[in-house]
Enzyme design. Sequence first.
Site, PDB file in Angstrom:
ATOM      1  N   ASP A  53       0.873  -1.168   0.000  1.00  0.00           N
ATOM      2  CA  ASP A  53       0.000   0.000   0.000  1.00  0.00           C
ATOM      3  C   ASP A  53       0.908   1.216   0.000  1.00  0.00           C
ATOM      4  O   ASP A  53       1.508   1.554   1.014  1.00  0.00           O
ATOM      5  CB  ASP A  53      -0.890  -0.022   1.256  1.00  0.00           C
ATOM      6  CG  ASP A  53      -1.640   1.282   1.462  1.00  0.00           C
ATOM      7  OD1 ASP A  53      -1.652   2.120   0.532  1.00  0.00           O
ATOM      8  OD2 ASP A  53      -2.224   1.471   2.536  1.00  0.00           O
ATOM      9  N   LYS A 115       2.719  11.613  -3.602  1.00  0.00           N
ATOM     10  CA  LYS A 115       1.708  10.864  -4.341  1.00  0.00           C
ATOM     11  C   LYS A 115       0.682  11.819  -4.952  1.00  0.00           C
ATOM     12  O   LYS A 115       0.034  11.499  -5.934  1.00  0.00           O
ATOM     13  CB  LYS A 115       1.026   9.897  -3.372  1.00  0.00           C
ATOM     14  CG  LYS A 115       0.101   8.891  -4.013  1.00  0.00           C
ATOM     15  CD  LYS A 115      -0.461   7.982  -2.934  1.00  0.00           C
ATOM     16  CE  LYS A 115      -1.518   7.046  -3.437  1.00  0.00           C
ATOM     17  NZ  LYS A 115      -2.072   6.254  -2.327  1.00  0.00           N
ATOM     18  N   GLU A 219      -7.338   0.878  -4.164  1.00  0.00           N
ATOM     19  CA  GLU A 219      -7.274   0.776  -2.704  1.00  0.00           C
ATOM     20  C   GLU A 219      -8.582   0.326  -2.047  1.00  0.00           C
ATOM     21  O   GLU A 219      -8.572  -0.601  -1.230  1.00  0.00           O
ATOM     22  CB  GLU A 219      -6.781   2.105  -2.119  1.00  0.00           C
ATOM     23  CG  GLU A 219      -5.272   2.264  -2.336  1.00  0.00           C
ATOM     24  CD  GLU A 219      -4.785   3.697  -2.296  1.00  0.00           C
ATOM     25  OE1 GLU A 219      -5.574   4.576  -1.905  1.00  0.00           O
ATOM     26  OE2 GLU A 219      -3.627   3.932  -2.661  1.00  0.00           O
ATOM     27  N   ASP A 241     -13.027   5.504   1.678  1.00  0.00           N
ATOM     28  CA  ASP A 241     -11.580   5.507   1.881  1.00  0.00           C
ATOM     29  C   ASP A 241     -11.055   6.943   1.815  1.00  0.00           C
ATOM     30  O   ASP A 241     -10.918   7.509   0.735  1.00  0.00           O
ATOM     31  CB  ASP A 241     -10.929   4.620   0.807  1.00  0.00           C
ATOM     32  CG  ASP A 241      -9.408   4.594   0.904  1.00  0.00           C
ATOM     33  OD1 ASP A 241      -8.843   5.281   1.772  1.00  0.00           O
ATOM     34  OD2 ASP A 241      -8.781   3.870   0.105  1.00  0.00           O
TER      35      ASP A 241
END
Lengths: 666, 123
Positions: A53, A115, A219, A241
């Site tokens: 992850d 990211k 994810e 999420d």
Amino acid sequence: MFSITFRQSLRTTGSTCRIPRLPRLSLPIRRFYASGSTIKAAVHKPVKVIGIDLGTTNSAVAVVEGEMPRILENSQGDRTTPSIVAFTTRGDVLVGATAKRQAVVNSENTFYATKRLIGRKFEDDEVQNDISHLSYKVVKHENGDAWLQTTVGENLSYSPSQIGGFVLKEMKHVAETNLNSEAKNAVITVPAYFNDSQRQATKTAGELVGLNVVRIVNEPTAASLAYGMNQKKNGLLAVYDLGGGTFDISVLDIDDGVFEVRSTNGDTHLGGEDFDNVLVKYIVGKFKDSQKGDEDITKNRMAMQRIKEAAEKAKIALSHVHKTRIQIPFIVKDENIDFELAESELDEMTMHLIKKTMEPLKKAISDADLKRSDIDEVIMVGGMTRMPRIRRMVGDFFNKKPNTEVNPDEAVAIGAAIQGAVLSGEVKDVLLLDVTPLTLGIETYGGLFSPLIPRNTTVPCKIQTTYSTAVDGQNSIDVNVYQGERPLVRDNKLIGKFKLTDIPPKPKGVPKIQVSFDIDADGIIKVSALDKDSGKRASITVFGKTGMSQAEVEQLVKQSKKTTKEDQMTLNYLKHVNNLELIVFDSEQAINDWSRFILEEEKESLGRKLSIVKRMISDSRSGDLFDVKLIKAAQVELKDETMEIIQNAGQRSRDARKKVQSHEPN
Amino acid sequence: DYNATLKKEELELIKDKEIQRILSCFRLDYYTILDTQPGIAKKDISKIYRKKSLLIHPDKTNNPKAVDAFDLLRKASRALEDDKERLPLDSAWTDARRDLIQEKGWTISDDRLLKSDFLIEWR
């Protein structure tokens, strides 16, 4: 006593062996726009696959062993590792907690939350927006992408993929130390709402550090696997999420091991970082109100970094208590920050962010042809979902208390590991059917967006369309591919431009070029073309794409492969050298301590050998000597020799004491 | 383990056969692709789709044709789950059934209508 073998082995120092140059290995990288067959030539079944992850703020790695997934701890014993990479003036690259710890003193070269920049153009609004919050410099690369600039060494700039690569390398290392074997194959997760460029850039990050990225998984989908594997429940599941940088919502239908994603939505630029930024702004405002001096604190990078850290800490604290104190002593000269913050205040100032997640939530439900009440279970993933206000809001929305059985920080990595085990064949009877989050289409006359593959289509999928020429003798056609939901291409994301060339000159409308658009299971788009008349593959040239060119990637892969192997060997060698040095210290110490009882000739002999060994150590450190066997032999012999001398000395000291006792009876 | 290997081989064979079967279907003949009959309920369509996916999804087999077979399977089930696409198709099927019955000189309530021979011929 210093044996002959040692002298012989010493002689070999003459032919010192330098660090061997390794043959350059080139990693076969699947070409993005393959003009070749759309069918995968060979589906490889990898042996062991780790799940990573790669988060905005933290990363985790997991593996499935004997059908049980588990998180692998890093060397500090932590189950997650900060996704932070720092470059020091000494030329070191720090990753994880060590990088985070030195952020205050080296904020310009400490890269966090990269990211949010991966697969993006410098000119993108989100990037421009971020620049004001970031302590490091973002620059425009030749191809227009956002890159990161260091101020150390030769002022090198790095792509966000490379920074992600450093983090992945660290996670790979964590896995290898835990598993005691090489971890080559990995499943890496990305936010479900990532577009093609962002996915491609993430995959590149893995390839840059020599990982075989067997799958890119969304994810929330991964989190659903982590949930579903334990529960063995069927039904409709919503995954909310909210992580450090991105927000995703996915609706899944779980049915006897088949995890079918019905719809997904989100915002790739909404997460904990935004909450932190709001709080930082608030703290700065609060400070300015009571400031006595006139220094502009926002220009002080070190002070801003300290405020940022305090903001994050306070935000986390308020998930567990109703009130917390923000204290930063001596923020500038003799002034401090010290005030109390209540949970309700944080809720209020971030309400606009929390509300931003509502729209995607509604869209996902309606895209899945469902009503809110149809959802059987809601799970929450990502650190931000610990915020009580968010839990309450999601609970109200579904009129259902969110399930808290999955760990918000670990579920994604665990799910990635499960998907890895599915792909390796280790776990059977489980299948993920994921979707493409964005509509894929091309530009048609007048800048209109003409959709080809609608969003929420199960991947892998493909569509074929036939193109022809508009004028007589036209020998090339331009096709611009976009992803997005807006009717005009200029509002959507340009994925790539390609040109069909070498079309045989014929009257307009006669040539028939069949173009096939493929979205693979990673959510990555491939385009290929076929001339229907000749049956030949048409030539496609791609340009204007985000990301690195093939040559660039290969170059970097080679570099990293070379350095990793060399690094490893050197590291091992230097460990032995360090050991040897310790033995030298011990020996010297012993000679000193027992000096009285050691014979001169012994001292001389050992001293000579010590000086030789010391020279070996310094030669090794400077790179003039590289011979593990020699170092090991020296270790053993030096140890033996010293031991013997010490034993002799001990005997003498006992003898001496006896003598003294017998000569001087009281 | 001899038996396990044999079983694995057998499963691979079943998968390959299913892929072959789907690829040999006419690509708009959605019912045949799903190996089912008109009149099937929507939720059963997704059941069949998921069951077959476990067999022929490219993640589940090494067969290079799995990508194409899965693509057909996906399109077929999606089309049948969508009323707009399914209704015209169903009316074409009803017409074909009526024509076939007339051709054979049977009546609507004939037992033979439920036999697999007829079902195959109809398709």
